[in-house]
Design an enzyme around this catalytic site. Structure first.
Site, short mmCIF file in Angstrom:
data_model
loop_
_atom_site.label_atom_id
_atom_site.label_comp_id
_atom_site.label_asym_id
_atom_site.label_seq_id
_atom_site.Cartn_x
_atom_site.Cartn_y
_atom_site.Cartn_z
N HIS A 71 -5.06 8.56 6.70
CA HIS A 71 -4.70 7.30 7.38
C HIS A 71 -3.38 7.37 8.15
O HIS A 71 -3.10 6.50 8.97
CB HIS A 71 -4.61 6.14 6.39
CG HIS A 71 -5.91 5.80 5.73
ND1 HIS A 71 -7.06 5.54 6.45
CD2 HIS A 71 -6.25 5.69 4.42
CE1 HIS A 71 -8.05 5.28 5.60
NE2 HIS A 71 -7.59 5.37 4.37
N ASP A 88 -14.40 10.67 2.78
CA ASP A 88 -13.74 9.56 2.10
C ASP A 88 -14.49 8.27 2.43
O ASP A 88 -15.06 8.13 3.50
CB ASP A 88 -12.30 9.48 2.61
CG ASP A 88 -11.39 8.66 1.72
OD1 ASP A 88 -10.62 9.26 0.94
OD2 ASP A 88 -11.43 7.41 1.82
N ASP A 108 0.81 -1.22 0.00
CA ASP A 108 0.00 0.00 0.00
C ASP A 108 0.85 1.27 0.00
O ASP A 108 0.53 2.23 -0.69
CB ASP A 108 -0.87 0.04 1.27
CG ASP A 108 -2.21 -0.64 1.07
OD1 ASP A 108 -2.43 -1.20 -0.02
OD2 ASP A 108 -3.02 -0.63 2.02
N GLY A 124 -1.94 3.07 4.44
CA GLY A 124 -2.95 3.28 3.39
C GLY A 124 -2.66 4.44 2.45
O GLY A 124 -3.51 5.32 2.29
ZN LIG Z 1 -10.29 6.37 0.75
#
Ligand SMILES: [Zn+2]
Length: 375
Positions: free
Chosen positions: A125, A160, A84, A133
């Site tokens: 994040h 989000d 990620d 993330g």
């Molecule tokens: Zn997102």
């Protein structure tokens, strides 16, 4: 006021990573082609010290080293070098440039500006001690801390599709920060948190709100719970400023998540947020971007935001030349209108059940909050 600089595109995890700088290139070229692009304010990059207002020295050292190609053996423990959030040369500066944009937005608000649109950032994040993330440094939290440091009460609204976990945990015990996240339930989706019972601790108790939504939630149900929860919370909390993470990955075309918002819902949401800012936050609002992994959907959602932010009339069709150029470059057709066409996806059979479950989740949240509410 719009904040942007070309170097935002240096934040780039490589050609196959979904958090693509192509999104910004498409967006700014679309706004230029539509004739509405005005020279934005170019922000300075955030300093190391500014990043350290919300992150640990250990994390920053590892990001700096990885930027130079030196890899600490425990990188993964810090959320770096993963699928990620891979490392890339220059990532420390690239991340600080994005932080600098959002922080500049906060400074402008403190200097008297009412509305700021930061065309980047939203890296919600990133945690105190860990990248996560696609997010290396948390630009939102750096900006929020700058605002609270100046004595302001901040309401943070996270649109989000993923839970705004980094921002929530960084400010979890702070009474002057309200966090409000609407997202697809963590039962199915990264990062797995954002449950209704996460309501804050200590001075922050009752000031961290999460509304986890069912997969396949559509416009009507989303708007129903949004309009019930958000103004209610803002009225109770009475912020001085609203900070909005305007991720576009709740759009139905998004490949990484399962909510089904259309551009009609986004138009309504952006208009409502501006109204709420007027009604409950002295008109002060700072928008950032965020997630959004369908190029087609994301760019149109953010173009909508840009128009509504400036009070511009919405164009119907997108410019032919722009469409042709990007369709050739991406090798696939794009939606030719700013709004999604009617009936853009097939009917959802469990529609009523999903709306009912979302209503129940909202009820559970309000019950949980009742004893603590936002005092
Ligand atoms: Zn997102």
């Amino acid at each position: 006021m719009v904040i942007y600089r070309e170097e935002y595109r240096l934040y780039n995890f490589g050609p196959h990573h979904p958090f693509s700088p192509v999104r910004l290139e498409m967006l700014t070229s679309l706004l230029q082609a539509l004739g509405v692009w005005k020279a934005p304010l170019s922000p300075p990059e955030a300093t190391r010290e500014e990043v350290l207002t919300v992150h640990s020295e250990r994390l920053v050292k590892r990001v700096e080293a990885a930027s130079r190609g030196e890899l600490f053996p425990d990188l993964e423990h810090y959320g770096l070098g993963t699928g990620d959030t891979p490392v890339f040369p220059g990532m420390d500066r690239a991340a600080r440039i994005l932080v600098g944009g959002t922080l500049e937005g906060a400074r402008r608000i403190l200097a008297g500006e009412k509305r700021v649109l930061q065309l980047g950032g939203g890296l919600h994040h990133a945690q105190y001690d860990r990248a996560s993330g696609f997010c290396v440094y948390n630009d939102l939290s750096v900006a929020i801390r700058h605002l609270t440091g100046a004595g302001l009460r901040v309401a943070y609204l996270d649109m989000d599709v993923h839970h705004g976990d980094g921002v929530q945990w960084i400010h979890y015990e702070e009474g002057e920060v309200l966090t409000l996240s609407l997202h697809e339930s963590g039962r199915y989706l990264f990062p797995g948190t954002g449950h209704v019972h996460e309501i804050g601790r200590g001075a922050g108790l009752g000031k961290k709100l999460n509304l986890p939504l069912e997969p396949f939630t559509e416009d009507e149900s989303y708007l129903e719970v949004f309009e019930a929860l958000v103004p209610w919370a803002l009225q109770a909390f009475r912020p001085d400023v609203l900070v909005v993470q305007a991720g576009a990955d709740a759009h139905f075309l998004d490949p990484l998540a399962d909510l089904l918002l259309t551009t009609r819902a986004y138009e309504r949401l952006f208009r409502l947020i501006l109204e709420y800012a007027e009604a409950y936050a002295g008109g002060r609002v700072l928008f950032t971007l965020g997630g959004g992994y369908s190029l087609d959907g994301t760019v149109r959602v953010w173009a909508l935001l840009y128009h509504i932010f400036h009070g511009l009339p919405l164009p119907e069709r997108l410019p032919e030349g722009w469409l042709r150029a990007w369709e050739a470059r991406l090798g696939k057709p794009l939606t030719p209108t700013l709004h999604d066409p009617e009936g853009a996806y097939p009917e959802i059979p469990r529609r009523e059940e999903i709306a009912k479950r979302n209503r129940l989740t909202l009820e559970r949240l309000t019950e949980l909050l009742a004893p603590h509410l936002l005092h």
